[in-house]
Design a protein around this motif. Structure first.
Motif, PDB file in Angstrom:
ATOM      1  N   ARG A  40       0.826  -1.196   0.000  1.00  0.00           N
ATOM      2  CA  ARG A  40       0.000   0.000   0.000  1.00  0.00           C
ATOM      3  C   ARG A  40       0.867   1.255   0.000  1.00  0.00           C
ATOM      4  O   ARG A  40       0.577   2.221  -0.700  1.00  0.00           O
ATOM      5  CB  ARG A  40      -0.917  -0.018   1.220  1.00  0.00           C
ATOM      6  CG  ARG A  40      -2.200   0.723   1.024  1.00  0.00           C
ATOM      7  CD  ARG A  40      -3.134   0.596   2.206  1.00  0.00           C
ATOM      8  NE  ARG A  40      -3.336  -0.785   2.643  1.00  0.00           N
ATOM      9  CZ  ARG A  40      -3.137  -1.218   3.878  1.00  0.00           C
ATOM     10  NH1 ARG A  40      -2.750  -0.393   4.827  1.00  0.00           N
ATOM     11  NH2 ARG A  40      -3.346  -2.485   4.182  1.00  0.00           N
ATOM     12  N   SER A  41       1.951   1.252   0.759  1.00  0.00           N
ATOM     13  CA  SER A  41       2.817   2.430   0.810  1.00  0.00           C
ATOM     14  C   SER A  41       3.558   2.625  -0.514  1.00  0.00           C
ATOM     15  O   SER A  41       3.810   3.756  -0.916  1.00  0.00           O
ATOM     16  CB  SER A  41       3.810   2.320   1.962  1.00  0.00           C
ATOM     17  OG  SER A  41       4.773   1.336   1.691  1.00  0.00           O
ATOM     18  N   LYS A  42       3.888   1.555  -1.204  1.00  0.00           N
ATOM     19  CA  LYS A  42       4.541   1.680  -2.509  1.00  0.00           C
ATOM     20  C   LYS A  42       3.597   2.282  -3.542  1.00  0.00           C
ATOM     21  O   LYS A  42       4.015   3.044  -4.402  1.00  0.00           O
ATOM     22  CB  LYS A  42       5.030   0.320  -3.000  1.00  0.00           C
ATOM     23  CG  LYS A  42       6.266  -0.165  -2.310  1.00  0.00           C
ATOM     24  CD  LYS A  42       6.705  -1.498  -2.873  1.00  0.00           C
ATOM     25  CE  LYS A  42       7.908  -2.030  -2.143  1.00  0.00           C
ATOM     26  NZ  LYS A  42       8.329  -3.336  -2.651  1.00  0.00           N
ATOM     27  N   ARG A  43       2.313   1.931  -3.464  1.00  0.00           N
ATOM     28  CA  ARG A  43       1.339   2.463  -4.416  1.00  0.00           C
ATOM     29  C   ARG A  43       1.082   3.947  -4.186  1.00  0.00           C
ATOM     30  O   ARG A  43       0.753   4.662  -5.111  1.00  0.00           O
ATOM     31  CB  ARG A  43       0.016   1.716  -4.314  1.00  0.00           C
ATOM     32  CG  ARG A  43       0.033   0.405  -5.062  1.00  0.00           C
ATOM     33  CD  ARG A  43      -1.328  -0.213  -5.029  1.00  0.00           C
ATOM     34  NE  ARG A  43      -1.358  -1.112  -3.860  1.00  0.00           N
ATOM     35  CZ  ARG A  43      -2.416  -1.391  -3.154  1.00  0.00           C
ATOM     36  NH1 ARG A  43      -3.577  -0.878  -3.449  1.00  0.00           N
ATOM     37  NH2 ARG A  43      -2.336  -2.199  -2.123  1.00  0.00           N
ATOM     38  N   ARG A  44       1.230   4.434  -2.964  1.00  0.00           N
ATOM     39  CA  ARG A  44       0.884   5.808  -2.636  1.00  0.00           C
ATOM     40  C   ARG A  44       2.033   6.779  -2.809  1.00  0.00           C
ATOM     41  O   ARG A  44       1.871   7.962  -2.592  1.00  0.00           O
ATOM     42  CB  ARG A  44       0.386   5.889  -1.197  1.00  0.00           C
ATOM     43  CG  ARG A  44      -0.951   5.238  -1.032  1.00  0.00           C
ATOM     44  CD  ARG A  44      -1.492   5.498   0.316  1.00  0.00           C
ATOM     45  NE  ARG A  44      -2.780   4.835   0.453  1.00  0.00           N
ATOM     46  CZ  ARG A  44      -3.589   5.030   1.444  1.00  0.00           C
ATOM     47  NH1 ARG A  44      -3.266   5.858   2.400  1.00  0.00           N
ATOM     48  NH2 ARG A  44      -4.734   4.405   1.504  1.00  0.00           N
ATOM     49  N   GLN A  45       3.202   6.314  -3.205  1.00  0.00           N
ATOM     50  CA  GLN A  45       4.330   7.222  -3.376  1.00  0.00           C
ATOM     51  C   GLN A  45       4.063   8.134  -4.568  1.00  0.00           C
ATOM     52  O   GLN A  45       3.641   7.678  -5.631  1.00  0.00           O
ATOM     53  CB  GLN A  45       5.620   6.450  -3.595  1.00  0.00           C
ATOM     54  CG  GLN A  45       6.105   5.753  -2.344  1.00  0.00           C
ATOM     55  CD  GLN A  45       7.363   4.942  -2.593  1.00  0.00           C
ATOM     56  OE1 GLN A  45       7.766   4.753  -3.724  1.00  0.00           O
ATOM     57  NE2 GLN A  45       7.955   4.450  -1.532  1.00  0.00           N
ATOM     58  N   PRO A  46       4.281   9.440  -4.410  1.00  0.00           N
ATOM     59  CA  PRO A  46       3.999  10.373  -5.511  1.00  0.00           C
ATOM     60  C   PRO A  46       4.968  10.163  -6.674  1.00  0.00           C
ATOM     61  O   PRO A  46       6.086   9.672  -6.501  1.00  0.00           O
ATOM     62  CB  PRO A  46       4.205  11.746  -4.874  1.00  0.00           C
ATOM     63  CG  PRO A  46       5.096  11.498  -3.708  1.00  0.00           C
ATOM     64  CD  PRO A  46       4.793  10.102  -3.236  1.00  0.00           C
TER      65      PRO A  46
END
Length: 57
Positions: A40-46
């Motif tokens: 989830r954190s990888k998907r949310r990186q700008p």
């Protein structure tokens, strides 16, 4: 004791299986939750900002 032996063996076997499950289940759940959070954190990186050379063209 010999006529109770199958019952005792079955009872200890069930106990060991439940004990092993109680040991493993939380660890597997924690591993799954951490992996989901990581994805989830990888998907949310700008997206990276465009470089200055791109803007000058």
């Amino acid at each position: 004791m010999s006529n109770h032996l199958p019952y005792v063996i079955a009872a200890y076997s069930v106990f060991l299986v439940v004990l092993a499950w109680d040991f493993l289940a939380p660890r597997l759940q924690l591993r799954r939750i951490l992996r989901q959070a990581q994805l989830r954190s990888k998907r949310r990186q700008p997206a990276p900002a465009p470089s200055l050379q791109e803007l000058e063209r």
